[in-house]
Structure formats: C-alpha cells, structure tokens
Design a protein around this motif. Sequence first.
Motif, mmCIF file in Angstrom:
data_model
loop_
_atom_site.group_PDB
_atom_site.id
_atom_site.type_symbol
_atom_site.label_atom_id
_atom_site.label_comp_id
_atom_site.label_asym_id
_atom_site.label_seq_id
_atom_site.Cartn_x
_atom_site.Cartn_y
_atom_site.Cartn_z
ATOM 1 N N SER A 1 -5.707 3.642 2.660
ATOM 2 C CA SER A 1 -4.618 4.267 3.356
ATOM 3 C C SER A 1 -5.013 5.360 4.367
ATOM 4 O O SER A 1 -4.206 5.534 5.295
ATOM 5 C CB SER A 1 -3.504 4.794 2.386
ATOM 6 O OG SER A 1 -3.979 5.731 1.939
ATOM 7 N N MET B 1 0.691 -1.192 0.160
ATOM 8 C CA MET B 1 -0.046 -0.128 -0.087
ATOM 9 C C MET B 1 0.698 1.064 0.174
ATOM 10 O O MET B 1 0.566 2.261 -0.642
ATOM 11 C CB MET B 1 -0.692 -0.098 1.394
ATOM 12 C CG MET B 1 -2.003 1.163 1.256
ATOM 13 S SD MET B 1 -2.829 1.411 2.721
ATOM 14 C CE MET B 1 -4.124 -0.034 2.310
ATOM 15 N N SER C 1 -4.952 -8.172 -7.449
ATOM 16 C CA SER C 1 -4.577 -8.161 -6.114
ATOM 17 C C SER C 1 -4.708 -7.282 -5.055
ATOM 18 O O SER C 1 -4.995 -7.227 -4.008
ATOM 19 C CB SER C 1 -2.850 -8.385 -6.148
ATOM 20 O OG SER C 1 -2.134 -8.316 -5.143
ATOM 21 N N LEU C 2 -4.963 -5.783 -5.799
ATOM 22 C CA LEU C 2 -5.334 -4.606 -5.137
ATOM 23 C C LEU C 2 -6.929 -4.912 -4.614
ATOM 24 O O LEU C 2 -7.185 -4.554 -3.550
ATOM 25 C CB LEU C 2 -4.965 -3.450 -5.881
ATOM 26 C CG LEU C 2 -3.681 -3.105 -6.210
ATOM 27 C CD1 LEU C 2 -3.709 -1.923 -7.138
ATOM 28 C CD2 LEU C 2 -2.958 -2.635 -4.880
ATOM 29 N N THR D 1 -7.007 1.657 -3.085
ATOM 30 C CA THR D 1 -5.765 1.682 -2.299
ATOM 31 C C THR D 1 -5.522 3.177 -1.643
ATOM 32 O O THR D 1 -5.092 3.156 -0.301
ATOM 33 C CB THR D 1 -4.626 1.509 -3.488
ATOM 34 O OG1 THR D 1 -4.567 0.442 -3.873
ATOM 35 C CG2 THR D 1 -3.133 1.628 -2.590
ATOM 36 N N ILE E 1 -2.309 2.704 -12.609
ATOM 37 C CA ILE E 1 -3.218 2.509 -11.552
ATOM 38 C C ILE E 1 -3.066 3.848 -10.447
ATOM 39 O O ILE E 1 -3.939 4.337 -10.297
ATOM 40 C CB ILE E 1 -3.088 1.324 -10.856
ATOM 41 C CG1 ILE E 1 -3.173 -0.054 -11.566
ATOM 42 C CG2 ILE E 1 -3.504 1.204 -9.265
ATOM 43 C CD1 ILE E 1 -2.668 -1.189 -11.050
ATOM 44 N N PRO F 1 1.361 -0.419 -12.629
ATOM 45 C CA PRO F 1 1.485 0.394 -11.521
ATOM 46 C C PRO F 1 1.256 1.891 -11.797
ATOM 47 O O PRO F 1 0.560 2.581 -11.033
ATOM 48 C CB PRO F 1 2.846 0.152 -10.946
ATOM 49 C CG PRO F 1 3.091 -1.105 -11.274
ATOM 50 C CD PRO F 1 2.689 -1.253 -12.709
ATOM 51 N N HIS G 1 -8.442 -4.591 -0.921
ATOM 52 C CA HIS G 1 -9.114 -3.426 -0.607
ATOM 53 C C HIS G 1 -10.544 -3.043 -0.983
ATOM 54 O O HIS G 1 -10.939 -2.299 -0.345
ATOM 55 C CB HIS G 1 -8.195 -1.999 -1.300
ATOM 56 C CG HIS G 1 -6.720 -2.185 -0.750
ATOM 57 N ND1 HIS G 1 -6.479 -2.062 0.444
ATOM 58 C CD2 HIS G 1 -5.838 -1.810 -1.533
ATOM 59 C CE1 HIS G 1 -5.151 -2.226 0.458
ATOM 60 N NE2 HIS G 1 -4.518 -2.009 -0.768
ATOM 61 N N LEU H 1 -2.270 -7.291 -11.185
ATOM 62 C CA LEU H 1 -1.913 -6.309 -10.179
ATOM 63 C C LEU H 1 -3.523 -5.817 -9.846
ATOM 64 O O LEU H 1 -3.345 -5.745 -8.376
ATOM 65 C CB LEU H 1 -1.119 -5.259 -11.106
ATOM 66 C CG LEU H 1 0.189 -5.269 -11.563
ATOM 67 C CD1 LEU H 1 0.850 -4.228 -12.014
ATOM 68 C CD2 LEU H 1 1.058 -6.124 -10.142
ATOM 69 N N THR H 2 -4.271 -5.519 -10.648
ATOM 70 C CA THR H 2 -5.442 -5.041 -10.154
ATOM 71 C C THR H 2 -6.357 -6.025 -9.092
ATOM 72 O O THR H 2 -7.083 -5.822 -8.380
ATOM 73 C CB THR H 2 -6.397 -4.453 -11.319
ATOM 74 O OG1 THR H 2 -6.576 -5.561 -12.083
ATOM 75 C CG2 THR H 2 -5.621 -3.366 -12.294
ATOM 76 N N TYR I 1 2.035 2.374 -3.509
ATOM 77 C CA TYR I 1 1.155 3.042 -4.436
ATOM 78 C C TYR I 1 0.706 4.236 -3.829
ATOM 79 O O TYR I 1 0.314 4.947 -4.691
ATOM 80 C CB TYR I 1 0.098 2.098 -4.359
ATOM 81 C CG TYR I 1 -0.063 0.899 -5.410
ATOM 82 C CD1 TYR I 1 -0.240 1.268 -6.885
ATOM 83 C CD2 TYR I 1 0.312 -0.387 -5.151
ATOM 84 C CE1 TYR I 1 0.028 0.187 -7.746
ATOM 85 C CE2 TYR I 1 0.559 -1.490 -6.306
ATOM 86 C CZ TYR I 1 0.357 -1.206 -7.438
ATOM 87 O OH TYR I 1 0.420 -2.030 -8.487
ATOM 88 N N GLY J 1 -8.578 -0.186 -8.468
ATOM 89 C CA GLY J 1 -7.254 -0.521 -7.659
ATOM 90 C C GLY J 1 -6.721 0.643 -7.167
ATOM 91 O O GLY J 1 -6.351 0.866 -6.191
#
Length: 514
Positions: free
Chosen positions: A191, A1, A242-243, A187, A151, A148, A247, A239-240, A4, A183
Amino acid sequence: MDDYLQRILRARVYDVAHETPLELAKNLSRRFQNKIWLKREDLQPVFSFKLRGAYNRMSLLSQEELQRGVIASSAGNHAQGVALSASYLNCRAVIVMPITTPEMKVRAVRALGAEVALHGETYDEAYQEAMRRSEKDGLTFIHPFDDPEVIAGQGTIALEILRQIQDPPDAIYVAVGGGGLIGGIATYVKSLWPQVEIIGVEPYDAAAMKLSLEAGERIQLPNVGLFADGVAVRQVGKLTFSLAQMHVDAMVTVSTDEICAAIKDVFEDTRSILEPAGALAIAGMKADIAKRDLQDRTLVAVACGANMNFERLRFVAERAELGEEREAILAVEIPEQAGSLRKLCNVLAGKNLTEFSYRMAEGDRAQIFIGVQVLDLDDRTKLLTRLQSSGFACLDLSNDELTKGHLRHMVGGRLPASAKTLCRDGCRELLYRFEFPERPGALMTFVSALHPEWSISIFHYRNHGADVGRIVVGVLVQDNEMDDWQRFLEDLGYPNWEETNNPAYCLFLGAQTV
C-alpha cells in the motif's frame, strides 16, 4: 487493501508485544555482497511474532466473550501468544495441543496460565477438537492465521520495518505457514511501497502456499514435513490465500539442510538461536540471492521465532554444513591391505575431516565413510576428481537422505575371523581411544605415526566442534610387536585408553568366531 490498512493502523498489539529491532546482519551482508537486515521477532516476550495477531484479535472481544473465555489449537507459538494475551486480559484460555507436542512447549503454555488439553497426534485433530469444544462450551475460537484481526496484528511488523529503514528495501522475505504473517506484511508494504518485492518462503515438504498460487486455488497437502513445525500447515487460509494472490511476488522453497544452515548463519551474526520456522526467511533469502545472483541490494528477512527444542540442536549442527554445501559425504573404496589408509590420507591432506569411519571386512576391498569440509560445490567436484585420479573409487552421498539421517551412524560390524590371516600367528586386535587437540592436520599426523606394517581394522573419528578431537582405532598387532606398540603410544603423546576388553566392543565389534 484499504480495509486491511485501516485494521493494521488501528491494531492494538503494544500492550503485550514489543517493537522489535531491525538489525543489520554484518556477516551475512559481507558474505553475500548485499545489505541484509533481520527483523528480530524472536525477541518478543513469547519468542515469536504470533503474540501480535493473537492479542489484536482478543483485544476486540466483548466483555461477555472474555468472561466465557477463548480456545485455540496450536503446537507452539500461537498457543503461547493466546495464553499471554489471555493472562493480560484476565480471561480463561484453553489450548488444544497434539499429544506429540514437546513437553517444553506444554510447560511454557501452562506457565502463562492457560489450560492445556492434549488431543490427537496431528494439528488437524487438535483443531477439530478445539472447534468442537468451542461450540460445546461457548468459547471464542482464536484462529492462528485466517482472521482479519490476526492478519492485521501481524501486519504491524511491516509498519515497524517501514519506519525503521531509511529507504525502501528491494525485497522482504517472509516465512509462510497458514499465511497470516505474509498476508499482513504484504498488504501494508504494497500500500505504501508497491515496488518492494514480497517473497514468501516455505519448506520443500510443506509448500502449501506455493502450490496453491500455482494452481490458482487452495491446495490441501496429503502430508507435511514437520522439521519446521511452526509452518507445518496442510492448507493455507482462505483470506490469506486471497491476500497472497494480490500482493506476494514470488515463493521460494528450501530444504531442511538449508534451514539448518540459516540457523547457524543467524547465530554467527546475533548469537541467538532461531527455531526452524524462524530461520525460514533467511534460508529463502540466501537461495534467492544464489538463484538470481543478487548483489548490492537491500534485503529484509523476518526472523520470526526462537522456540527451539534443545534436543534439535545436535541435528541442526550436523546438517548446517551440508546446507551450505561446505561438507561432502563420500564412500571411498580402498584395497584391504596395510598402507592403503595412509595413502588415502595423503590424498586428503589439506582437507579438514568431519567424520571418518572404517571397519575391516571380508574381501580384498574396503569401504570407508568420510565427511570432509569443502569450500563449495565446485571444490567438492574437484575433490572427487582428485580421489578418482589417485585410484580410489568413490561415491558422493552428500545429498542422500538415508546416508545423512541413518547410515552415517550405522557404519561398523564385527571383525571377520579371516582377518587374522593378514598377519602371522599371534596377531590380535587392540582397540584404543585417543584424544588430541582439534586442529587442521591433527588427524593426518596421527595416521602417519602408525607403523606401516600394522593393519588398521577399525577407525572412527567425528568432529564434534569441540577443542578436543576423539578417535577410536583398532589395530592388528602381533604379540612380539607389543613393545613397539607401547613405544608408539608414548611417542605420540596423546591421552589414550585401551578398550580391548570393553563389553560393548566385544558384543558388537569384536572378532567373529570361526
């Protein structure tokens, strides 16, 4: 996190993108008893959020990479984001688009200075060709979602939302295609405000993220629905995904009709027209409100795009009422005899009809296709009960896709030769078009004015949302009653045109020969 979060805070998007407003949707808020905010990404220079991620990725290219150029595969919004970014960075851009891409979108990409290569009939075929050309020509591939920096660029939307709203919202609704948008937003929001729910929205027929999250691994769909083409992705990104696993709190799926209703809702609040994918978050928010009975909450929906094809507006307008369950489509059976139509209209008195199609047929029973406005599902049920208790057998077709997409446009046929037995010798079918002021009850007034001895053989009405309503009527009238018919036309006072000798009527609707 943390990685990103740093990427989002460093993201360079405002060279080309704008900070879009967070607007209170007053009508939606009042209707659903929640405070509903729309994040207006449809107001970006390319009418979509995609510009953010594309530019952020391309702004980090080396001078050598910029000199060689970039390539992307897209049927719309990502293509325009890459093209505008390339124009600003003064580099070559090649966009591979499926040959099925609407000409409007192709022209829009070319107008931004990009080269367009049409290849394949699907996005997957265009993607494979873009990857091949990237390798062959040394062009940098700009992924539409699974990168990345892409995103992170999309995540700047969340940065703006949190700055624009005073207190944390209860939930943020985000359209999901490949997953880059949700994503980035999820994220950043989690946070800072981990208590805020992040809810993704997909069409029923393109629910790659929902099925993947349920399975615990990325699922590839065998095919996807194309109405919301901006999110028509068979498989979400690595990647998306996993995010999203980390979240995203929940996924909601919606129908085409619900998307159309959301487009109408946003138009009524903003006078702007979103594309289907752009209205996806609003449709999901409405479905979630109904499912969980949410009240007095603060909800944010990302209106993520407005690249709507003009030709689709007809379809959207037609299906919006069905999406709200404010229109019922019914097949109603009546006795094939004079006066039956008037009796049916008496039962429907007080209801605003959207469509009414009837054609005389063989036998002693007739089927009438009716569209009628209702308040909600409960009102629809009460209407069915009232019709049945009045002796009219009826079938609810409101959720039948064949009916909504095709049959409602196909009701018709020729007048059977035996129909003239309904009246004495010298009877003929007259066909007339009428126009009348479109207001509740006007259609019933017209039917009530018809002579009870005249058999109606054709009746078609459709509400087009205009100030003027239009009806086509076929009536069996005897030769010795023609003066009565002319008096009826004069007393009615509506503009009318005789179409009895119209060649199209003669070919497709006229009486059958024995």
